[in-house]
Design a protein around this motif. Sequence first.
Motif, mmCIF file in Angstrom:
data_model
loop_
_atom_site.group_PDB
_atom_site.id
_atom_site.type_symbol
_atom_site.label_atom_id
_atom_site.label_comp_id
_atom_site.label_asym_id
_atom_site.label_seq_id
_atom_site.Cartn_x
_atom_site.Cartn_y
_atom_site.Cartn_z
ATOM 1 N N LEU A 232 0.623 -1.194 -0.011
ATOM 2 C CA LEU A 232 0.091 0.213 0.019
ATOM 3 C C LEU A 232 0.852 1.377 -0.036
ATOM 4 O O LEU A 232 0.559 2.309 -0.731
ATOM 5 N N GLN A 233 1.943 1.234 1.036
ATOM 6 C CA GLN A 233 2.809 2.444 0.855
ATOM 7 C C GLN A 233 3.728 2.654 -0.343
ATOM 8 O O GLN A 233 3.817 3.724 -1.096
ATOM 9 N N SER A 238 -1.261 4.328 -0.902
ATOM 10 C CA SER A 238 -1.747 4.950 0.267
ATOM 11 C C SER A 238 -2.062 6.498 0.205
ATOM 12 O O SER A 238 -2.845 7.075 0.607
ATOM 13 N N ASN A 241 -5.285 6.928 -1.661
ATOM 14 C CA ASN A 241 -6.331 6.556 -0.565
ATOM 15 C C ASN A 241 -6.742 7.883 0.389
ATOM 16 O O ASN A 241 -7.653 8.108 0.512
ATOM 17 N N ALA A 271 -5.439 -5.100 -1.810
ATOM 18 C CA ALA A 271 -5.634 -3.759 -0.995
ATOM 19 C C ALA A 271 -6.912 -2.958 -1.333
ATOM 20 O O ALA A 271 -7.605 -2.332 -0.600
ATOM 21 N N SER A 275 -9.435 -4.074 3.991
ATOM 22 C CA SER A 275 -10.053 -3.071 4.980
ATOM 23 C C SER A 275 -9.565 -1.853 4.802
ATOM 24 O O SER A 275 -10.174 -0.623 5.267
ATOM 25 N N SER A 276 -8.313 -1.673 4.172
ATOM 26 C CA SER A 276 -7.616 -0.189 4.210
ATOM 27 C C SER A 276 -8.182 0.850 3.031
ATOM 28 O O SER A 276 -8.208 1.974 3.218
#
Length: 436
Positions: A232-233, A238, A241, A271, A275-276
């Motif tokens: 994600l990062q 991220s 998001n 992803a 849940s993120s």
Amino acid sequence: MFSKTLAAAGLLASVAISAVNAAAPTITTSGAKFFYSNGTQYYMKGVAYQLTEADPLIDAEQCQRDATVMAQLGANAIRVYHVDPAGDHDGCMSAFADAGIYLLVDLDTFTTAIDATAIDKTTWNQTQFNAFAKVMDAFHSYNNTLGFFVGNEVIALNNQSLAAPYIKAAARDMKAYRNSKGYRSIPIGYSAADIAELRPMLQNYLACGTNSSESIDFFGLNAYEWCGSNNLQTSGYSTLNTYAESYNIPIFFSETGCNTVPPRDFADQSAIFGSSMNDIWSGAIIYEWIEETNDYGLISYGPMVSATATASGVVAGISRQGTPTPVSPDFTNLQNQWKTLTPTGVASSAYSPSLTPPACPSSTAGGWLVDGDVKLPSIGQTLATGTSSVATSTGTATGSAASATATKKSNANGGKEIAGMSAGLLTVMLGFMYWL
């Protein structure tokens, strides 16, 4: 006799459309989410589907074969970039409805798309409006029509953001047309190139303002940041998001599926549906269904042949009809990802969003040239040099203006390969206003 034949044909068409409608509950938007008519939240697991430049939705037998394999894949949506509004789409739309697959269709074509690439060419005119309306007329009656795009990567470079009011004007006018015809409130949105200097200004501008009739109903992002072993990062998701948090309309990936590190494992799907992200994003469209020379395909209809070969169903050396055969291991990798990713979301009855439109962004030194909530052009106005007290550009385009982020496009889907503007042209563009 002729009138009786016409009446019979009309009855058969009506029955066919009714069959499509019976097979698929409608999908609507509420706040930042999509919902089935029974109140269940809808998450998009889609594929880009453009077998030919003209229209992939007129060969009912081919659609039936493809829909069957798409259902095995776990898909519930397709995105189609170009259609012929005069074609008979009943068979294909019925085949996809039976498989639980919904349609996102672009209203534009190669010749009617809003063009941001050259001086005095950016316009939203009556010819474009009429062409968009014909596509809407052709697909509004199908329950499994999920949404319409008014453009795909119109703004492909960061120095083209002055075209944004024309995108928004197209959405405004097509929403007004939809309502004037009494059509179902099928949402109308935009599919954007992923341009770092325009984040999050473009997505926010298209949704901003106090008049919802002038804003888009959903936002799609064509993003290819997650390549190979990422998370994600490190992928940049991220950041995407963060920009999408509190967005007031549905947002999803209208194209994704980087292939620079083969084979594709589609780990980004865990992803997006995890849940993120699944409380913010509404899913993804994987690029693309058919295997072409760009190696993004999930299936093929046969081996490639010479680009000059002439045969039924073969265009540019690619077989475009027949039995869909999964491309290994990409097809299975995506299938395995999707079968384990089943977010339930929230029921519409329990969802009471208090979201407000984002602020209309001011122009920036990094490339966003639209200053605030400018007056939208009317049909027929063009982007031209001159002065105006209504909308003034104060930004300076810098950064990655010379390269588009999405370079994978094939000719069939209508993607653009656009070279950067010269320094001289860029200087002129910075003096542009929206209209005389």
